[in-house]
Every structure is written in structure tokens, then in C-alpha cells.
Design an enzyme around this catalytic site. Structure first.
Site, PDB file in Angstrom:
ATOM      1  N   LYS A   1       0.778  -1.327  -0.024  1.00 27.21           N
ATOM      2  CA  LYS A   1      -0.039   0.020  -0.046  1.00 27.21           C
ATOM      3  C   LYS A   1       0.792   1.345   0.135  1.00 27.21           C
ATOM      4  O   LYS A   1       0.486   1.974  -0.598  1.00 27.21           O
ATOM      5  CB  LYS A   1      -0.823  -0.101   1.273  1.00 27.21           C
ATOM      6  CG  LYS A   1      -2.008  -1.082   1.229  1.00 27.21           C
ATOM      7  CD  LYS A   1      -2.738  -1.356   2.229  1.00 27.21           C
ATOM      8  CE  LYS A   1      -3.663  -2.406   2.304  1.00 27.21           C
ATOM      9  NZ  LYS A   1      -4.354  -2.919   3.514  1.00 27.21           N
TER      10      LYS A   1
ATOM     11  N   GLN B   1      -4.443  -1.612   9.923  1.00 27.90           N
ATOM     12  CA  GLN B   1      -4.351  -2.861   9.193  1.00 27.90           C
ATOM     13  C   GLN B   1      -4.959  -3.891  10.121  1.00 27.90           C
ATOM     14  O   GLN B   1      -4.732  -4.361  11.123  1.00 27.90           O
ATOM     15  CB  GLN B   1      -2.823  -3.091   8.844  1.00 27.90           C
ATOM     16  CG  GLN B   1      -2.540  -4.482   8.187  1.00 27.90           C
ATOM     17  CD  GLN B   1      -3.397  -4.469   6.892  1.00 27.90           C
ATOM     18  OE1 GLN B   1      -2.948  -3.314   5.952  1.00 27.90           O
ATOM     19  NE2 GLN B   1      -3.916  -5.555   6.295  1.00 27.90           N
TER      20      GLN B   1
ATOM     21  N   ASP C   1     -10.956   3.014   4.542  1.00 30.68           N
ATOM     22  CA  ASP C   1     -11.523   1.531   4.191  1.00 30.68           C
ATOM     23  C   ASP C   1     -12.875   1.551   4.160  1.00 30.68           C
ATOM     24  O   ASP C   1     -13.608   0.473   3.883  1.00 30.68           O
ATOM     25  CB  ASP C   1     -10.881   0.662   5.348  1.00 30.68           C
ATOM     26  CG  ASP C   1      -9.631   0.057   4.971  1.00 30.68           C
ATOM     27  OD1 ASP C   1      -9.401  -0.097   3.818  1.00 30.68           O
ATOM     28  OD2 ASP C   1      -8.760  -0.121   5.976  1.00 30.68           O
TER      29      ASP C   1
END
Ligand code: NDP
Length: 286
Positions: free
Chosen positions: A54, A98, A121
């Protein structure tokens, strides 16, 4: 018949090149670089790889990224303190926590603490609600990647029967919410299956588009697929032979009309959609 391979890696390259142009425009107009802050707890090797990918993708697109590491024994309170700090930091536009978090951490409290405007997200209940209502702020990354792959490779979605295997909050449920919306890139008839579904194969065989996200290597066999169907394999399973999807690729490609490989299918698109959301977040915050 051998299926056409839906190359997610190639599409991710196209989309990231387009994004880099938009990022350069944004920087020129605003004098600020979109910035993604990643929070990584512990030293899970898979999470390390995902976060590294990422951050590298951010770099390629001309965006800033930060990495905030906490030890494996981090507490909910220490994570909340970090998230609150990042929420207040005007230089940070997107926050990525994460997953998975270690068991002692209350993951829901941490994810709910991310400011909805920095929630790239799209896990915050406010953003999930907006998606369900068809007025999204951010689109969920993996489901959006699946949708983009279908749209950009001219796979018709409207009116078709999409069967999704897996009902997680990250893949199955939000994908159903996207594809059932009104509009030219959706309008599907959606069935969501899970571990309690009776006669799964009877349902998967009805799919015009079959999306599998269960986390079981090579679970979907050729007998479970309608000839000519489009098969999207979201699964990423570490096996002794390497990374494997949830679909038995070698067998199913002889039945399906189109199929995604693993690796090189949905994974690179998930990262790309995260970057798109980070730029969208920066625009919202300017
Ligand atoms: P979860 O473990 O959160 O959910 C798995 C889902 O699959 C559950 O709904 C479960 O049902 C269902 N399921 C499990 N076994 C069966 C079965 N035998 N028959 C039918 N349904 C079953 O997984 P995620 O959604 O987070 O991830 C799924 C896979 O996708 C993993 O391999 C993961 O690594 C991968 N992934 C890939 C991404 C990418 O970018 N390519 C991004 C995110 C995930 P129930 O709810 O009843 O337990």
C-alpha cells in the site's frame, strides 16, 4: 473452452496511472499532497506485506504515506490515542488500521474511532450506512475493485444474477450493497451465501457472475460453476505451493467464460481503490 483471464494487475496499472495524473493536479491546485497513514500492530508477516504494498503504491501515485507501528501487546487505549492523534493531524487525509488486530484489542472500538472523513477503508458505521443508502462517501476497497474489474472489462452487471460466497463486513456484505444499487454499474440481482447455506453448489451454478471470498484454498470446483460464467476469486490463501485463491483455477478456467487469477486478480485492485479513497478524502478535507 478456456476462460478469458481478467488481469487485475494490468487494470490496476491503468487505474494507478490515471490516479497519478489526478494526484498531480490536486497537488498543483492545493499545494498539499494526499497522505495515507497506516497503523500496523505487531509483526504479522502478511500484514507487513500488505502495508508495504500500500505504501509503495502511494509512492508510485505521488502520494505521501506514513507508517505507525505499535507492539503486539498494544492496548485498545494506546490504539485509540494514536487514532485520535491522526484524526486531528491536518497533514493526514486517510487512516488505515491494518487488520487483523491482536485479540486483546477491541477492533470495533478502534475502527469506529477513525474520523468518517478519513475512513478510507469505509468501515465506519456512518460510511457503511451511506453505502447502503446509495450515497457513498468512500467505496469499500475490495468490493469496488471487483466492480471496477467488471465495468472496465465490459462485463454487463445490470439484471444479471451475482452470487457472492462469503458474508464478511470487508468483502461479501459491502459487495452485495454495491451491486444491488440502482445504476448502470450495478442493478444486479444478488444472492449472498455463507457457511450455513444449504446446497451451495445449486446456488453457485445459477450465477452469471460468481464472486468467492471465503478463505479456503481451491474450494470452488468446476462442477459448482455454470458454463460461461464470470468467476471472481477474492481469496488469498497461503499454501505450501504458494498463494492460492478460493477457486480451483486450473479446473474452473475450463468451464468459466472469464476468471481472475490469484495472485494478480482482485488484490492489486484493492490497493488501487484505497489510493482513490485517499485522494477523495484529501479533496473532502481541503
Ligand atoms: P472472513 O473469514 O471474514 O469471512 C469468510 C466468509 O466465508 C464467512 O461469511 C463464512 O461464512 C464464509 N464461509 C467460510 N466457509 C464457507 C463454506 N464452506 N461455504 C460457504 N461459505 C463459507 O473472510 P474475508 O471476507 O475477510 O476474506 C475472505 C478471503 O478473501 C480470504 O482468503 C482473504 O484473505 C481474502 N481477501 C482478499 C482481499 C483482496 O484484496 N484480494 C481483501 C480481503 C480479503 P460464515 O459467515 O457463516 O462464517
Amino acid at each position: 473452452m478456456t476462460a478469458i483471464i481478467l488481469d487485475g494487475k494490468a487494470l490496476a496499472g491503468e487505474l494507478q496511472a490515471e490516479l497519478a495524473v489526478d494526484v498531480a493536479d490536486f497537488i498543483q491546485n492545493n499545494g498539499v499532497s494526499p497522505c495515507l497513514a497506516a497503523v500496523l500492530v505487531g509483526d504479522n508477516p502478511a500484514s507487513e506485506v500488505y502495508v508495504r504494498n500500500k505504501r509503495q503504491a502511494c509512492e508510485r501515485a505521488g502520494m505521501e504515506s506514513q507508517l505507525h507501528r505499535l507492539p503486539d501487546d498494544a492496548t485498545t487505549e494506546s490504539l485509540l490515542a494514536l487514532v485520535h492523534k491522526l484524526n486531528k493531524d491536518a497533514a493526514v487525509h486517510g487512516i488505515l488500521v491494518q487488520l487483523p488486530l491482536p485479540p486483546q484489542v477491541e477492533a470495533t472500538r478502534v475502527l469506529d474511532a477513525v474520523h468518517p472523513l478519513k475512513d478510507v477503508d469505509a468501515f465506519h458505521p456512518e460510511n457503511v450506512g451511506r453505502i447502503v443508502q446509495g450515497r457513498p462517501r468512500f467505496l469499500p476497497c475490495t468490493p469496488h475493485g471487483v466492480q471496477m474489474l467488471l465495468v472496465r472489462r465490459s462485463v454487463p452487471i445490470a439484471g444479471r444474477h451475482v452470487v457472492i460466497v462469503g458474508r464478511s463486513d470487508i468483502v461479501g456484505k459491502p459487495l452485495a450493497n454495491l451491486l444491488v444499487q440502482r445504476g448502470p454499474t450495478a442493478d444486479a440481482t444478488v444472492t449472498v451465501c455463507h457457511s450455513q447455506t444449504h446446497d451451495l453448489a445449486a446456488l453457485t451454478r445459477q450465477a452469471d457472475i460468481l464472486v468467492v471470498a471465503i478463505g479456503r484454498a481451491r474450494f470452488v470446483t468446476a462442477e459448482m460453476v455454470k458454463p460461461g460464467a464470470v468467476v471472481i476469486d477474492v481469496g488469498m490463501n497461503r499454501t505450501p505451493e504458494g498463494l492460492a485463491g478460493d477457486v480451483d483455477f486450473a479446473a474452473v478456467k475450463e468451464v468459466a467464460g472469464m476468471i481472475t487469477p490469484v495472485p494478480g486478480g482482485v488484490g492489486p485492485l484493492t490497493v488501487t481503490m484505497l489510493l482513490q479513497n485517499t485522494l477523495a478524502a484529501a479533496r473532502l478535507q481541503q
